[in-house]
Motif scaffolding. Sequence first.
Motif, PDB file in Angstrom:
ATOM      1  N   MET A   1      -4.509   1.047  -0.514  1.00  0.00           N
ATOM      2  CA  MET A   1      -4.561   0.181  -1.699  1.00  0.00           C
ATOM      3  C   MET A   1      -4.595   0.849  -3.060  1.00  0.00           C
ATOM      4  O   MET A   1      -4.809   1.926  -3.101  1.00  0.00           O
ATOM      5  CB  MET A   1      -6.027  -0.671  -1.693  1.00  0.00           C
ATOM      6  N   THR A   2      -3.753   0.085  -3.889  1.00  0.00           N
ATOM      7  CA  THR A   2      -3.711   0.620  -5.150  1.00  0.00           C
ATOM      8  C   THR A   2      -4.934   0.486  -6.173  1.00  0.00           C
ATOM      9  O   THR A   2      -5.585  -0.371  -5.839  1.00  0.00           O
ATOM     10  CB  THR A   2      -2.475   0.207  -6.066  1.00  0.00           C
ATOM     11  N   GLU A   3      -5.424   1.366  -7.290  1.00  0.00           N
ATOM     12  CA  GLU A   3      -6.565   1.044  -7.885  1.00  0.00           C
ATOM     13  C   GLU A   3      -6.407  -0.220  -9.101  1.00  0.00           C
ATOM     14  O   GLU A   3      -5.102  -0.073  -9.605  1.00  0.00           O
ATOM     15  CB  GLU A   3      -7.003   2.412  -8.587  1.00  0.00           C
ATOM     16  N   LYS A   4      -7.013  -0.956  -8.907  1.00  0.00           N
ATOM     17  CA  LYS A   4      -6.988  -2.168 -10.040  1.00  0.00           C
ATOM     18  C   LYS A   4      -7.522  -1.916 -11.395  1.00  0.00           C
ATOM     19  O   LYS A   4      -8.390  -1.114 -11.685  1.00  0.00           O
ATOM     20  CB  LYS A   4      -7.757  -3.319  -9.466  1.00  0.00           C
ATOM     21  N   THR A   5      -6.682  -2.205 -12.131  1.00  0.00           N
ATOM     22  CA  THR A   5      -6.877  -2.132 -13.849  1.00  0.00           C
ATOM     23  C   THR A   5      -7.353  -3.384 -14.418  1.00  0.00           C
ATOM     24  O   THR A   5      -6.848  -4.565 -13.811  1.00  0.00           O
ATOM     25  CB  THR A   5      -5.864  -1.344 -14.543  1.00  0.00           C
ATOM     26  N   TRP A   6      -7.773  -3.718 -15.607  1.00  0.00           N
ATOM     27  CA  TRP A   6      -8.214  -5.093 -16.074  1.00  0.00           C
ATOM     28  C   TRP A   6      -7.202  -5.970 -16.137  1.00  0.00           C
ATOM     29  O   TRP A   6      -7.207  -7.123 -16.160  1.00  0.00           O
ATOM     30  CB  TRP A   6      -9.031  -4.948 -17.512  1.00  0.00           C
TER      31      TRP A   6
ATOM     32  N   ARG B   1       5.031  -5.460  -8.690  1.00  0.00           N
ATOM     33  CA  ARG B   1       4.669  -4.769  -7.482  1.00  0.00           C
ATOM     34  C   ARG B   1       3.377  -5.305  -6.965  1.00  0.00           C
ATOM     35  O   ARG B   1       2.693  -5.851  -7.734  1.00  0.00           O
ATOM     36  CB  ARG B   1       4.259  -3.454  -7.853  1.00  0.00           C
ATOM     37  N   ILE B   2       3.299  -5.378  -5.613  1.00  0.00           N
ATOM     38  CA  ILE B   2       2.157  -5.665  -4.945  1.00  0.00           C
ATOM     39  C   ILE B   2       2.079  -4.460  -3.946  1.00  0.00           C
ATOM     40  O   ILE B   2       2.765  -4.127  -3.146  1.00  0.00           O
ATOM     41  CB  ILE B   2       2.085  -7.007  -4.062  1.00  0.00           C
ATOM     42  N   GLY B   3       1.038  -3.693  -4.275  1.00  0.00           N
ATOM     43  CA  GLY B   3       0.813  -2.376  -3.580  1.00  0.00           C
ATOM     44  C   GLY B   3       1.954  -1.708  -3.585  1.00  0.00           C
ATOM     45  O   GLY B   3       2.361  -1.221  -4.737  1.00  0.00           O
ATOM     46  N   ALA B   4       2.389  -1.073  -2.593  1.00  0.00           N
ATOM     47  CA  ALA B   4       3.760  -0.284  -2.732  1.00  0.00           C
ATOM     48  C   ALA B   4       5.046  -1.137  -2.411  1.00  0.00           C
ATOM     49  O   ALA B   4       6.082  -0.451  -2.655  1.00  0.00           O
ATOM     50  CB  ALA B   4       3.827   0.874  -1.372  1.00  0.00           C
ATOM     51  N   THR B   5       5.021  -2.510  -2.379  1.00  0.00           N
ATOM     52  CA  THR B   5       6.150  -3.287  -2.496  1.00  0.00           C
ATOM     53  C   THR B   5       6.734  -3.443  -3.857  1.00  0.00           C
ATOM     54  O   THR B   5       5.835  -3.577  -4.710  1.00  0.00           O
ATOM     55  CB  THR B   5       5.914  -4.500  -1.480  1.00  0.00           C
ATOM     56  N   VAL B   6       7.905  -3.905  -3.870  1.00  0.00           N
ATOM     57  CA  VAL B   6       8.553  -4.515  -5.091  1.00  0.00           C
ATOM     58  C   VAL B   6       9.141  -5.844  -4.863  1.00  0.00           C
ATOM     59  O   VAL B   6       9.876  -5.944  -3.918  1.00  0.00           O
ATOM     60  CB  VAL B   6       9.512  -3.648  -5.620  1.00  0.00           C
ATOM     61  N   LEU B   7       8.780  -6.604  -5.519  1.00  0.00           N
ATOM     62  CA  LEU B   7       9.508  -8.175  -5.566  1.00  0.00           C
ATOM     63  C   LEU B   7       9.893  -8.439  -6.672  1.00  0.00           C
ATOM     64  O   LEU B   7       9.694  -8.055  -7.688  1.00  0.00           O
ATOM     65  CB  LEU B   7       8.139  -9.113  -5.131  1.00  0.00           C
ATOM     66  N   ARG B   8      10.753  -9.659  -6.324  1.00  0.00           N
ATOM     67  CA  ARG B   8      11.547 -10.258  -7.651  1.00  0.00           C
ATOM     68  C   ARG B   8      11.284 -11.595  -7.557  1.00  0.00           C
ATOM     69  O   ARG B   8      11.463 -12.245  -6.735  1.00  0.00           O
ATOM     70  CB  ARG B   8      12.823 -10.034  -7.935  1.00  0.00           C
ATOM     71  N   GLY B   9      10.555 -12.311  -8.888  1.00  0.00           N
ATOM     72  CA  GLY B   9      10.317 -13.639  -8.826  1.00  0.00           C
ATOM     73  C   GLY B   9      11.584 -14.557  -9.029  1.00  0.00           C
ATOM     74  O   GLY B   9      12.440 -14.126  -9.872  1.00  0.00           O
ATOM     75  N   ILE B  10      11.751 -15.520  -8.008  1.00  0.00           N
ATOM     76  CA  ILE B  10      12.866 -16.276  -8.320  1.00  0.00           C
ATOM     77  C   ILE B  10      12.873 -17.589  -9.113  1.00  0.00           C
ATOM     78  O   ILE B  10      13.452 -17.838  -9.927  1.00  0.00           O
ATOM     79  CB  ILE B  10      13.646 -16.450  -6.714  1.00  0.00           C
ATOM     80  N   ALA B  11      11.898 -18.342  -8.376  1.00  0.00           N
ATOM     81  CA  ALA B  11      11.606 -19.616  -9.088  1.00  0.00           C
ATOM     82  C   ALA B  11      10.147 -20.190  -8.800  1.00  0.00           C
ATOM     83  O   ALA B  11       9.681 -19.667  -7.609  1.00  0.00           O
ATOM     84  CB  ALA B  11      12.617 -20.564  -8.603  1.00  0.00           C
ATOM     85  N   LEU B  12       9.725 -20.951  -9.630  1.00  0.00           N
ATOM     86  CA  LEU B  12       8.428 -21.544  -9.215  1.00  0.00           C
ATOM     87  C   LEU B  12       8.691 -22.518  -8.217  1.00  0.00           C
ATOM     88  O   LEU B  12       9.786 -23.205  -8.001  1.00  0.00           O
ATOM     89  CB  LEU B  12       8.099 -22.384 -10.566  1.00  0.00           C
ATOM     90  N   CYS B  13       7.502 -22.767  -7.270  1.00  0.00           N
ATOM     91  CA  CYS B  13       7.628 -23.699  -6.153  1.00  0.00           C
ATOM     92  C   CYS B  13       7.119 -24.874  -6.480  1.00  0.00           C
ATOM     93  O   CYS B  13       5.937 -25.026  -6.738  1.00  0.00           O
ATOM     94  CB  CYS B  13       6.890 -22.872  -4.917  1.00  0.00           C
ATOM     95  N   GLU B  14       7.845 -25.953  -6.716  1.00  0.00           N
ATOM     96  CA  GLU B  14       7.377 -27.130  -7.147  1.00  0.00           C
ATOM     97  C   GLU B  14       7.255 -27.809  -5.727  1.00  0.00           C
ATOM     98  O   GLU B  14       7.803 -27.626  -4.703  1.00  0.00           O
ATOM     99  CB  GLU B  14       8.432 -27.964  -7.830  1.00  0.00           C
ATOM    100  N   PRO B  15       6.192 -28.935  -5.811  1.00  0.00           N
ATOM    101  CA  PRO B  15       6.029 -29.735  -4.722  1.00  0.00           C
ATOM    102  C   PRO B  15       7.013 -30.140  -4.083  1.00  0.00           C
ATOM    103  O   PRO B  15       7.947 -30.675  -4.636  1.00  0.00           O
ATOM    104  CB  PRO B  15       4.893 -30.687  -5.127  1.00  0.00           C
TER     105      PRO B  15
ATOM    106  N   GLY C   1      -6.619  -7.309  -1.259  1.00  0.00           N
ATOM    107  CA  GLY C   1      -7.301  -6.381  -2.061  1.00  0.00           C
ATOM    108  C   GLY C   1      -6.481  -5.525  -2.598  1.00  0.00           C
ATOM    109  O   GLY C   1      -6.669  -5.038  -3.722  1.00  0.00           O
ATOM    110  N   ASP C   2      -4.909  -5.707  -2.197  1.00  0.00           N
ATOM    111  CA  ASP C   2      -3.846  -5.061  -2.988  1.00  0.00           C
ATOM    112  C   ASP C   2      -3.724  -5.348  -4.620  1.00  0.00           C
ATOM    113  O   ASP C   2      -3.941  -6.844  -4.769  1.00  0.00           O
ATOM    114  CB  ASP C   2      -2.615  -4.941  -2.432  1.00  0.00           C
ATOM    115  N   CYS C   3      -3.360  -4.647  -5.465  1.00  0.00           N
ATOM    116  CA  CYS C   3      -3.097  -4.866  -6.849  1.00  0.00           C
ATOM    117  C   CYS C   3      -1.686  -5.577  -7.094  1.00  0.00           C
ATOM    118  O   CYS C   3      -0.924  -5.176  -6.215  1.00  0.00           O
ATOM    119  CB  CYS C   3      -3.441  -4.009  -7.740  1.00  0.00           C
TER     120      CYS C   3
END
Length: 158
Positions: free
Chosen positions: A1-6, A104-118, A153-155
Amino acid sequence: MTEKTWWDGEVVALYIAPAANEPMQEVENVLLVAEQGIVGDRYYARTGTHSGPGEQNYEVTLIESEALESVQMENKISVTAADMRRNIVTRGFALSHLVDREFRIGATVLRGIALCEPCPHLMEQTNHKVAVGFIHRGGLGAKIISGGTIHVGDCIHD
């Protein structure tokens, strides 16, 4: 797990479902594969409700725990992260700011595509009041740029 900052958020829960309409299963960690999805999840196997041609095929979905709590309070109803059918439940990070951005989440890298509407499927699975409560705060659909394992718990940071 990566260390969390504020300024970082964190993963508070993880869910997968092996196929469309199967119950979501809470897990402690998930393996993300770039351009495919979460191993063991319906969208990795291309058996999700929105896996067909012309669908917005997210590889992973996220939702803020704060949105779940707000909708519950405002509508005096019970709704869980599993009801929303999202993979990653977060706390302390505004997901709407991640559209068209890498994070980033932990060691992964993601790219936000779009908001998920209902969607109509969500209305069928829950009820109209729940779905309406999540307009503009139903989560984020993302692509996996660099895979790896995510743990509760990952940042989360950009």
